[in-house]
Scaffold this motif. Structure first.
Motif, PDB file in Angstrom:
ATOM      1  N   ARG A 187       0.841  -1.195   0.000  1.00 48.60           N
ATOM      2  CA  ARG A 187       0.000   0.000   0.000  1.00 48.60           C
ATOM      3  C   ARG A 187       0.874   1.242   0.000  1.00 48.60           C
ATOM      4  NH1 ARG A 187      -4.945   1.340   4.096  1.00 48.60           N
ATOM      5  NH2 ARG A 187      -6.005  -0.075   2.673  1.00 48.60           N
ATOM      6  N   LEU A 188       0.695   2.082  -1.010  1.00 50.60           N
ATOM      7  CA  LEU A 188       1.392   3.349  -1.117  1.00 50.60           C
ATOM      8  C   LEU A 188       0.373   4.459  -0.870  1.00 50.60           C
ATOM      9  CD1 LEU A 188       3.084   1.250  -2.744  1.00 50.60           C
ATOM     10  CD2 LEU A 188       3.740   3.096  -4.266  1.00 50.60           C
ATOM     11  N   ASP A 219       2.737   1.105   3.441  1.00 45.61           N
ATOM     12  CA  ASP A 219       4.075   0.530   3.363  1.00 45.61           C
ATOM     13  C   ASP A 219       5.073   1.559   2.857  1.00 45.61           C
ATOM     14  OD1 ASP A 219       3.380  -2.268   4.065  1.00 45.61           O
ATOM     15  OD2 ASP A 219       2.172  -2.104   2.230  1.00 45.61           O
ATOM     16  N   LEU A 220       4.544   2.580   2.193  1.00 44.85           N
ATOM     17  CA  LEU A 220       5.380   3.684   1.723  1.00 44.85           C
ATOM     18  C   LEU A 220       4.486   4.925   1.679  1.00 44.85           C
ATOM     19  CD1 LEU A 220       7.990   3.668  -1.149  1.00 44.85           C
ATOM     20  CD2 LEU A 220       6.337   5.525  -0.979  1.00 44.85           C
ATOM     21  N   LEU A 221       4.928   5.987   2.338  1.00 41.61           N
ATOM     22  CA  LEU A 221       4.155   7.224   2.424  1.00 41.61           C
ATOM     23  C   LEU A 221       4.886   8.345   1.687  1.00 41.61           C
ATOM     24  CD1 LEU A 221       1.892   9.062   3.647  1.00 41.61           C
ATOM     25  CD2 LEU A 221       3.346   9.261   5.696  1.00 41.61           C
ATOM     26  N   VAL A 222       4.172   9.026   0.795  1.00 38.36           N
ATOM     27  CA  VAL A 222       4.696  10.220   0.118  1.00 38.36           C
ATOM     28  C   VAL A 222       3.863  11.399   0.613  1.00 38.36           C
ATOM     29  CG1 VAL A 222       5.107  11.373  -2.086  1.00 38.36           C
ATOM     30  CG2 VAL A 222       5.428   8.906  -1.901  1.00 38.36           C
ATOM     31  N   MET A 223       4.493  12.286   1.370  1.00 40.36           N
ATOM     32  CA  MET A 223       3.747  13.318   2.094  1.00 40.36           C
ATOM     33  C   MET A 223       4.257  14.712   1.785  1.00 40.36           C
ATOM     34  SD  MET A 223       3.002  13.560   6.196  1.00 40.36           S
ATOM     35  CE  MET A 223       4.459  14.458   6.728  1.00 40.36           C
ATOM     36  N   GLU A 224       3.329  15.651   1.709  1.00 42.65           N
ATOM     37  CA  GLU A 224       3.713  17.044   1.489  1.00 42.65           C
ATOM     38  C   GLU A 224       4.396  17.627   2.720  1.00 42.65           C
ATOM     39  OE1 GLU A 224       2.002  20.492   2.218  1.00 42.65           O
ATOM     40  OE2 GLU A 224      -0.072  19.876   2.600  1.00 42.65           O
ATOM     41  N   SER A 225       5.157  18.716   2.523  1.00 43.26           N
ATOM     42  CA  SER A 225       5.895  19.328   3.635  1.00 43.26           C
ATOM     43  C   SER A 225       5.942  20.844   3.513  1.00 43.26           C
ATOM     44  CB  SER A 225       7.322  18.761   3.685  1.00 43.26           C
ATOM     45  OG  SER A 225       7.987  18.922   2.429  1.00 43.26           O
ATOM     46  N   THR A 431      -2.172   9.267  14.258  1.00 45.41           N
ATOM     47  CA  THR A 431      -3.357   8.399  14.149  1.00 45.41           C
ATOM     48  C   THR A 431      -3.053   7.104  13.398  1.00 45.41           C
ATOM     49  OG1 THR A 431      -4.213   9.286  12.033  1.00 45.41           O
ATOM     50  CG2 THR A 431      -4.797  10.478  14.073  1.00 45.41           C
ATOM     51  N   PHE A 432      -1.862   6.990  12.783  1.00 37.15           N
ATOM     52  CA  PHE A 432      -1.489   5.761  12.091  1.00 37.15           C
ATOM     53  C   PHE A 432      -1.344   4.637  13.115  1.00 37.15           C
ATOM     54  CE2 PHE A 432       0.296   6.810   7.677  1.00 37.15           C
ATOM     55  CZ  PHE A 432      -0.408   8.001   7.581  1.00 37.15           C
ATOM     56  N   PRO A 433      -1.952   3.471  12.895  1.00 40.03           N
ATOM     57  CA  PRO A 433      -1.799   2.358  13.840  1.00 40.03           C
ATOM     58  C   PRO A 433      -0.376   1.788  13.854  1.00 40.03           C
ATOM     59  CG  PRO A 433      -3.057   1.672  11.915  1.00 40.03           C
ATOM     60  CD  PRO A 433      -2.892   3.149  11.814  1.00 40.03           C
ATOM     61  N   ARG A 434       0.352   1.959  12.752  1.00 36.20           N
ATOM     62  CA  ARG A 434       1.755   1.537  12.712  1.00 36.20           C
ATOM     63  C   ARG A 434       2.521   2.486  11.797  1.00 36.20           C
ATOM     64  NH1 ARG A 434       2.837  -1.042   7.889  1.00 36.20           N
ATOM     65  NH2 ARG A 434       1.027  -1.836   6.722  1.00 36.20           N
ATOM     66  N   LYS A 435       3.798   2.645  12.070  1.00 36.12           N
ATOM     67  CA  LYS A 435       4.575   3.566  11.259  1.00 36.12           C
ATOM     68  C   LYS A 435       4.949   2.926   9.921  1.00 36.12           C
ATOM     69  CE  LYS A 435       8.950   2.382  13.596  1.00 36.12           C
ATOM     70  NZ  LYS A 435      10.048   2.915  14.438  1.00 36.12           N
ATOM     71  N   PRO A 436       4.905   3.693   8.836  1.00 40.79           N
ATOM     72  CA  PRO A 436       5.328   3.165   7.540  1.00 40.79           C
ATOM     73  C   PRO A 436       6.816   2.815   7.572  1.00 40.79           C
ATOM     74  CG  PRO A 436       4.137   5.246   7.314  1.00 40.79           C
ATOM     75  CD  PRO A 436       4.460   5.092   8.756  1.00 40.79           C
ATOM     76  N   PRO A 437       7.230   1.782   6.847  1.00 37.73           N
ATOM     77  CA  PRO A 437       8.660   1.470   6.779  1.00 37.73           C
ATOM     78  C   PRO A 437       9.495   2.643   6.270  1.00 37.73           C
ATOM     79  CG  PRO A 437       7.370  -0.380   5.972  1.00 37.73           C
ATOM     80  CD  PRO A 437       6.408   0.752   6.180  1.00 37.73           C
ATOM     81  N   VAL A 438       8.924   3.438   5.371  1.00 40.84           N
ATOM     82  CA  VAL A 438       9.651   4.594   4.854  1.00 40.84           C
ATOM     83  C   VAL A 438       8.663   5.679   4.438  1.00 40.84           C
ATOM     84  CG1 VAL A 438       9.744   3.686   2.494  1.00 40.84           C
ATOM     85  CG2 VAL A 438      11.430   5.386   3.223  1.00 40.84           C
ATOM     86  N   VAL A 473      12.796   5.464  -6.584  1.00 37.94           N
ATOM     87  CA  VAL A 473      12.704   4.713  -5.339  1.00 37.94           C
ATOM     88  C   VAL A 473      12.079   3.365  -5.633  1.00 37.94           C
ATOM     89  CG1 VAL A 473      11.648   4.603  -3.071  1.00 37.94           C
ATOM     90  CG2 VAL A 473      12.481   6.792  -3.944  1.00 37.94           C
ATOM     91  N   GLN A 474      12.806   2.294  -5.344  1.00 38.56           N
ATOM     92  CA  GLN A 474      12.297   0.957  -5.632  1.00 38.56           C
ATOM     93  C   GLN A 474      11.205   0.571  -4.649  1.00 38.56           C
ATOM     94  OE1 GLN A 474      15.349  -1.983  -6.487  1.00 38.56           O
ATOM     95  NE2 GLN A 474      14.116  -3.585  -5.489  1.00 38.56           N
ATOM     96  N   ILE A 475      10.134  -0.045  -5.160  1.00 35.11           N
ATOM     97  CA  ILE A 475       9.050  -0.538  -4.332  1.00 35.11           C
ATOM     98  C   ILE A 475       9.221  -2.030  -4.148  1.00 35.11           C
ATOM     99  CG2 ILE A 475       6.546  -0.741  -4.086  1.00 35.11           C
ATOM    100  CD1 ILE A 475       6.331   1.576  -6.143  1.00 35.11           C
ATOM    101  N   THR A 476       9.457  -2.455  -2.916  1.00 35.86           N
ATOM    102  CA  THR A 476       9.725  -3.879  -2.646  1.00 35.86           C
ATOM    103  C   THR A 476       8.692  -4.464  -1.719  1.00 35.86           C
ATOM    104  OG1 THR A 476      11.215  -3.264  -0.851  1.00 35.86           O
ATOM    105  CG2 THR A 476      12.178  -3.593  -3.014  1.00 35.86           C
TER     106      THR A 476
END
Length: 476
Positions: A187-188, A219-225, A431-438, A473-476
């Motif tokens: 899940r991205l 599994d991978l989060l792309v977030m604004e900053s 609020t995320f139940p678990r942190k994304p790996p990256v 960025v490779q998605i694994t």
């Protein structure tokens, strides 16, 4: 191997464009863009609007659009011009807004090219638009509506759904499920622009209900900053706004407000109406000089499903801004020119919000040299834009190739921002139940992205990286 490539909004706040490559066959596999925005600001960035994507437009299979703002959608006509013929998925409100934003963008680019050619102010002979009004209109046929929460299949390996981002009308995040090399699904999550978690006093005028959607997993989060190194003021902006306008009127000046035609203008007009009705402001003429804003009001009134309770109250009490006495909406060039002939105090609201183009340029060129006037910024000003130059206290600014002295008072009200600031972003991430790996940070100036990376890493222990332009960025 499947990968993401950051084609925009990496090292800057504009040009959002992320390539997803499923990469499972010899032809390159399924390829899609998350957002397709135009670069604004310094010439270094604007020049990239003329570069083609690393993957040919003809080989891109789909576009998934988070929202309608031009820095997320404005390169779509150029992509279609390059041969793209796939579906462009967006929420219904986003499609309606793009129906006015994209043709308007093409029209403005044609106008600017015509002006530079007429006055010989361009290094290019002839100066050309990135795309035309007609080309923008043509691109609209590829849009397909997807409701919030509905799963849309892109290809056998990929599907997505929209969840609320609470940024502007129709704005969404994209939850993308991707199966890589026959393995389990990944899940991205692409946030697009994240709306504020705010209350009515410190940030009045919210249109959409509170958000963004909580409890996400990725599994991978792309977030604004965008506001990764700042905190929004918590004071009510209305007293300061009223004071600025009253003082300007007392000295015989006018107030010029560069504002994005979509949503920001509508919220600001409702605020002016409330201040005038309560007696906090004199009932002076208000001019909204933006054909796009007129159409945006109509779309705004149509999408009642997006309203917050405050918005419902305002519309129930005041009706459509298009019908208000004392509020004039200029649609034609002649109507716009007549505003420049007004010599009594007035309020002029016009786009673009960062003063990168549009009719606001003519109003500022005429009124910036007069110290009786006031310019009020109610939105983020990206470095390299004219808005940033004016807001930063510069003595002069270049408009249409001419140097215009800045003698007018310049003020900025930061409470109007539709972007979550650092505390609000952290509140959402918790609020995320678990942190994304990256997590990869995009859509921010380097200082903002770097500080937000450090803050999230320190306070939450997440693996956070700042995306670089053209990075894969490779998605694994």
């Amino acid at each position: 191997m499947a990968y993401i490539q950051f084609l925009g909004a990496a090292g800057t706040v504009t040009g959002s464009k992320h390539l997803i490559n499923a990469g499972s066959d010899s032809s390159g596999g399924f390829q899609a863009l998350i957002d397709c925005g135009i670069f604004q600001g310094p010439k270094e960035w604007r020049d990239r609007n003329w570069q083609e994507t690393p993957v040919s437009a003809r080989k891109i299979n789909a576009v998934v659009l988070t929202h309608a703002h031009i820095d997320h959608s404005g390169w779509i006509p150029r992509l279609v011009k390059g041969g793209f013929r796939g579906p462009i998925y967006a929420t219904p409100a986003t499609i309606d807004l793009c129906g006015i934003l994209l043709p308007d963008s093409g029209h403005l680019q044609e106008e600017d090219a015509e002006f530079y050619n007429k006055h010989k102010k361009s290094k290019h002979d002839p100066a050309l638009p990135l795309y035309t009004f007609e080309e923008a209109q043509e691109s609209l046929q590829y849009f397909h509506a997807v409701q919030f929460g509905v799963t849309q299949q892109l290809c056998p390996e990929a599907s997505f759904r929209f969840v609320r981002a609470a940024h502007i009308l129709g704005s969404s995040m994209v939850e993308l499920s991707l199966r890589c090399d026959g393995s389990q699904s990944r899940r991205l999550l692409f946030t697009g622009d994240i709306g504020r978690v705010r209350d009515q006093n410190s940030a009045p005028g919210r249109v959409v209900p509170s958000g963004p959607t909580e409890g996400e997993t990725a599994d991978l989060l792309v977030m604004e900053s965008t506001y990764g190194n700042r905190k929004h003021p918590t004071s009510d902006p209305r007293p300061e706004l009223a004071s600025l306008i009253r003082r300007t009127v007392e000295r015989g000046g006018s107030v010029i407000v560069p504002a994005f035609a979509v949503e920001r203008t509508q919220k600001f007009l409702f605020m002016l109406k409330e201040l005038m009705q309560s007696g906090q402001l004199p009932a002076i003429p208000v001019y909204c000089d933006s054909p796009m804003a007129i159409k945006a009001v109509e779309i705004f009134m149509k999408h009642t499903e997006e309203y917050s309770e405050e918005t419902r109250r305002l519309i129930g009490q005041h009706g459509s801004p298009l019908d208000w006495p004392g509020f004039t909406f200029a649609s034609t060039a002649d109507e716009s020119k007549r505003i420049n002939g007004v010599r009594t105090p007035s309020i002029i609201v016009s786009s673009s919000g960062m003063v990168t183009g549009g009719r606001i340029l003519h109003h500022l060129a005429q009124r910036l040299p007069d110290p009786r006037n006031t310019v009020i910024f109610i939105g983020f000003q990206a470095p390299g834009t004219r808005g940033f130059t004016i807001k930063s206290g510069a003595p002069e600014v270049k408009i249409f190739g001419d140097i215009v002295p800045i003698r007018a008072q310049v003020a900025a009200l930061e409470q109007f921002s539709d972007h979550a600031d650092t505390p609000e972003l952290l509140q959402w991430l918790r609020t995320f139940p678990r942190k994304p790996p990256v997590t990869y940070l995009v859509h921010g100036e380097p200082a903002a992205s770097t500080q937000l990376r450090d803050t999230i890493t320190k306070e939450m222990g997440w693996n956070v990286q700042v995306a670089q332009w053209m990075q894969k960025v490779q998605i694994t």
